[in-house]
Write a protein that holds these residues in place. Structure first.
Motif, PDB file in Angstrom:
ATOM      1  N   GLN A  12       0.848  -1.388   0.075  1.00 38.25           N
ATOM      2  CA  GLN A  12       0.090  -0.046   0.332  1.00 38.25           C
ATOM      3  C   GLN A  12       0.760   1.427  -0.141  1.00 38.25           C
ATOM      4  O   GLN A  12       0.378   2.355  -0.882  1.00 38.25           O
ATOM      5  N   LEU A  13       2.343   0.917   0.116  1.00 40.35           N
ATOM      6  CA  LEU A  13       3.425   2.147   0.891  1.00 40.35           C
ATOM      7  C   LEU A  13       3.830   2.871  -1.054  1.00 40.35           C
ATOM      8  O   LEU A  13       4.030   3.085  -1.021  1.00 40.35           O
ATOM      9  N   ILE A  14       4.229   1.662  -1.376  1.00 41.62           N
ATOM     10  CA  ILE A  14       5.475   2.178  -2.486  1.00 41.62           C
ATOM     11  C   ILE A  14       4.385   0.819  -3.652  1.00 41.62           C
ATOM     12  O   ILE A  14       5.816   0.569  -4.711  1.00 41.62           O
ATOM     13  N   GLY A  15       3.747   0.142  -3.398  1.00 42.37           N
ATOM     14  CA  GLY A  15       3.683  -0.854  -4.945  1.00 42.37           C
ATOM     15  C   GLY A  15       3.120  -0.324  -5.601  1.00 42.37           C
ATOM     16  O   GLY A  15       2.044  -1.001  -6.815  1.00 42.37           O
ATOM     17  N   THR A  16       3.240   0.912  -5.707  1.00 40.76           N
ATOM     18  CA  THR A  16       2.597   1.247  -7.404  1.00 40.76           C
ATOM     19  C   THR A  16       3.423   1.463  -8.673  1.00 40.76           C
ATOM     20  O   THR A  16       4.465   1.003  -8.193  1.00 40.76           O
ATOM     21  N   LYS A  17       2.991   1.915  -9.488  1.00 44.39           N
ATOM     22  CA  LYS A  17       4.092   1.407 -11.005  1.00 44.39           C
ATOM     23  C   LYS A  17       5.557   2.995 -10.610  1.00 44.39           C
ATOM     24  O   LYS A  17       6.721   2.164 -10.638  1.00 44.39           O
ATOM     25  N   TRP A  18       4.953   3.964  -9.963  1.00 39.72           N
ATOM     26  CA  TRP A  18       5.721   5.130 -10.209  1.00 39.72           C
ATOM     27  C   TRP A  18       7.044   5.074  -8.521  1.00 39.72           C
ATOM     28  O   TRP A  18       8.349   5.593  -8.942  1.00 39.72           O
ATOM     29  N   LYS A  19       6.029   4.439  -7.091  1.00 39.48           N
ATOM     30  CA  LYS A  19       6.643   4.798  -5.942  1.00 39.48           C
ATOM     31  C   LYS A  19       7.794   3.869  -5.951  1.00 39.48           C
ATOM     32  O   LYS A  19       8.993   5.647  -5.578  1.00 39.48           O
ATOM     33  N   PRO A  20       8.088   2.477  -6.169  1.00 34.67           N
ATOM     34  CA  PRO A  20       9.730   2.481  -6.327  1.00 34.67           C
ATOM     35  C   PRO A  20      10.969   2.720  -6.861  1.00 34.67           C
ATOM     36  O   PRO A  20      11.843   3.324  -6.095  1.00 34.67           O
ATOM     37  N   LEU A  21      10.263   3.952  -7.480  1.00 34.12           N
ATOM     38  CA  LEU A  21      11.497   3.919  -9.053  1.00 34.12           C
ATOM     39  C   LEU A  21      11.588   5.658  -8.432  1.00 34.12           C
ATOM     40  O   LEU A  21      13.411   6.272  -8.215  1.00 34.12           O
ATOM     41  N   ASN A  45       3.149  14.982 -15.658  1.00 32.52           N
ATOM     42  CA  ASN A  45       3.496  15.636 -14.880  1.00 32.52           C
ATOM     43  C   ASN A  45       2.232  15.729 -13.552  1.00 32.52           C
ATOM     44  O   ASN A  45       2.864  15.325 -12.540  1.00 32.52           O
ATOM     45  N   LYS A  46       1.149  15.136 -14.077  1.00 34.11           N
ATOM     46  CA  LYS A  46       0.005  14.442 -12.979  1.00 34.11           C
ATOM     47  C   LYS A  46       0.429  13.913 -11.743  1.00 34.11           C
ATOM     48  O   LYS A  46       0.154  13.773 -10.843  1.00 34.11           O
ATOM     49  N   MET A  47       0.658  12.897 -12.805  1.00 36.59           N
ATOM     50  CA  MET A  47       0.876  11.803 -12.013  1.00 36.59           C
ATOM     51  C   MET A  47       2.249  11.603 -10.968  1.00 36.59           C
ATOM     52  O   MET A  47       2.647  11.512 -10.061  1.00 36.59           O
ATOM     53  N   PHE A  48       3.431  12.436 -11.798  1.00 38.14           N
ATOM     54  CA  PHE A  48       4.586  12.779 -10.462  1.00 38.14           C
ATOM     55  C   PHE A  48       4.011  12.903  -9.752  1.00 38.14           C
ATOM     56  O   PHE A  48       4.331  13.267  -7.849  1.00 38.14           O
ATOM     57  N   THR A  49       3.404  14.166  -9.622  1.00 41.05           N
ATOM     58  CA  THR A  49       2.989  15.118  -8.853  1.00 41.05           C
ATOM     59  C   THR A  49       1.961  14.515  -7.564  1.00 41.05           C
ATOM     60  O   THR A  49       2.583  14.351  -6.749  1.00 41.05           O
ATOM     61  N   GLN A  50       1.330  13.447  -8.117  1.00 42.98           N
ATOM     62  CA  GLN A  50       0.147  12.601  -8.033  1.00 42.98           C
ATOM     63  C   GLN A  50       1.520  12.124  -6.081  1.00 42.98           C
ATOM     64  O   GLN A  50       0.318  11.766  -5.113  1.00 42.98           O
ATOM     65  N   LYS A  57       2.891  12.351   2.222  1.00 37.94           N
ATOM     66  CA  LYS A  57       1.566  11.965   2.794  1.00 37.94           C
ATOM     67  C   LYS A  57       2.116  10.473   3.933  1.00 37.94           C
ATOM     68  O   LYS A  57       1.926  10.945   5.272  1.00 37.94           O
ATOM     69  N   ASP A  58       2.631  10.004   3.661  1.00 37.97           N
ATOM     70  CA  ASP A  58       2.910   8.459   4.055  1.00 37.97           C
ATOM     71  C   ASP A  58       4.393   8.640   5.166  1.00 37.97           C
ATOM     72  O   ASP A  58       5.080   8.007   5.377  1.00 37.97           O
ATOM     73  N   GLY A  59       5.052   9.944   4.649  1.00 37.94           N
ATOM     74  CA  GLY A  59       6.552   9.790   5.646  1.00 37.94           C
ATOM     75  C   GLY A  59       7.299   9.529   4.739  1.00 37.94           C
ATOM     76  O   GLY A  59       8.060   9.409   5.790  1.00 37.94           O
ATOM     77  N   TYR A  75      13.209  17.271  -3.376  1.00 37.43           N
ATOM     78  CA  TYR A  75      12.561  16.016  -2.486  1.00 37.43           C
ATOM     79  C   TYR A  75      13.742  15.552  -1.892  1.00 37.43           C
ATOM     80  O   TYR A  75      15.203  15.259  -2.694  1.00 37.43           O
ATOM     81  N   LYS A  76      13.451  14.144  -0.956  1.00 30.95           N
ATOM     82  CA  LYS A  76      14.258  14.208  -0.008  1.00 30.95           C
ATOM     83  C   LYS A  76      14.373  13.341   0.464  1.00 30.95           C
ATOM     84  O   LYS A  76      12.462  13.081   1.422  1.00 30.95           O
ATOM     85  N   LEU A  77      14.194  11.829   0.830  1.00 33.36           N
ATOM     86  CA  LEU A  77      14.059  11.322   1.570  1.00 33.36           C
ATOM     87  C   LEU A  77      14.045  11.410   2.730  1.00 33.36           C
ATOM     88  O   LEU A  77      15.231  11.527   3.499  1.00 33.36           O
ATOM     89  N   THR A  78      13.253  10.567   3.542  1.00 30.10           N
ATOM     90  CA  THR A  78      13.021  10.735   4.815  1.00 30.10           C
ATOM     91  C   THR A  78      13.483   9.742   5.482  1.00 30.10           C
ATOM     92  O   THR A  78      14.289   8.730   4.801  1.00 30.10           O
ATOM     93  N   GLU A  79      13.926   9.424   6.684  1.00 33.14           N
ATOM     94  CA  GLU A  79      14.600   8.286   7.908  1.00 33.14           C
ATOM     95  C   GLU A  79      13.855   7.287   6.921  1.00 33.14           C
ATOM     96  O   GLU A  79      14.964   5.996   7.185  1.00 33.14           O
ATOM     97  N   ARG A  80      11.994   7.544   7.273  1.00 34.60           N
ATOM     98  CA  ARG A  80      11.436   6.261   7.638  1.00 34.60           C
ATOM     99  C   ARG A  80      11.936   5.973   5.508  1.00 34.60           C
ATOM    100  O   ARG A  80      12.090   4.544   5.446  1.00 34.60           O
TER     101      ARG A  80
END
Length: 105
Positions: A12-21, A45-50, A57-59, A75-80
């Motif tokens: 649910q957190l990272i399982g979309t097509k774009w999040k892991p990339l 652009n729309k998908m990147f923003t989303q 939002k998920d930290g 943008y940068k990675l949080t500790e999480r």
């Protein structure tokens, strides 16, 4: 209703097509939005923003807006988010090895 399956939760957190990339490319360090988007060339652009909004939002990533014209967003990675490094690098390694296997057939 909360699903107690750890894999379901992770997907649910990272399982979309774009999040892991996006997360993988941020392992290199903080990145301006335009540079990061170029590293994922097929994303609209729309998908990147989303996607970055959901990750924020998920930290998993943080967003910093600089008060300049034109606007600069970084943008940068949080500790999480950084805690996903081993998983993301393992997926990358698996993909590299599988591509080699397929090419050698």
């Amino acid at each position: 209703m909360i699903n107690n399956c750890p894999l379901h939760y992770t997907m649910q957190l990272i399982g979309t097509k774009w999040k892991p990339l996006i997360l993988f490319h941020l392992l290199e360090g903080a990145s301006r939005s335009g540079v990061l988007k170029k590293k994922v060339p097929d994303i609209s652009n729309k998908m990147f923003t989303q996607t970055v909004r959901e990750l924020e939002k998920d930290g998993l990533i943080s967003r910093k807006v600089y008060p300049v014209v034109p606007p600069k967003v970084e943008y940068k990675l949080t500790e999480r988010g950084q805690s996903l490094e081993k998983l993301l690098r393992s997926l990358d390694k698996w993909g590299l090895e599988d591509l080699r296997t397929i090419k050698n057939k």
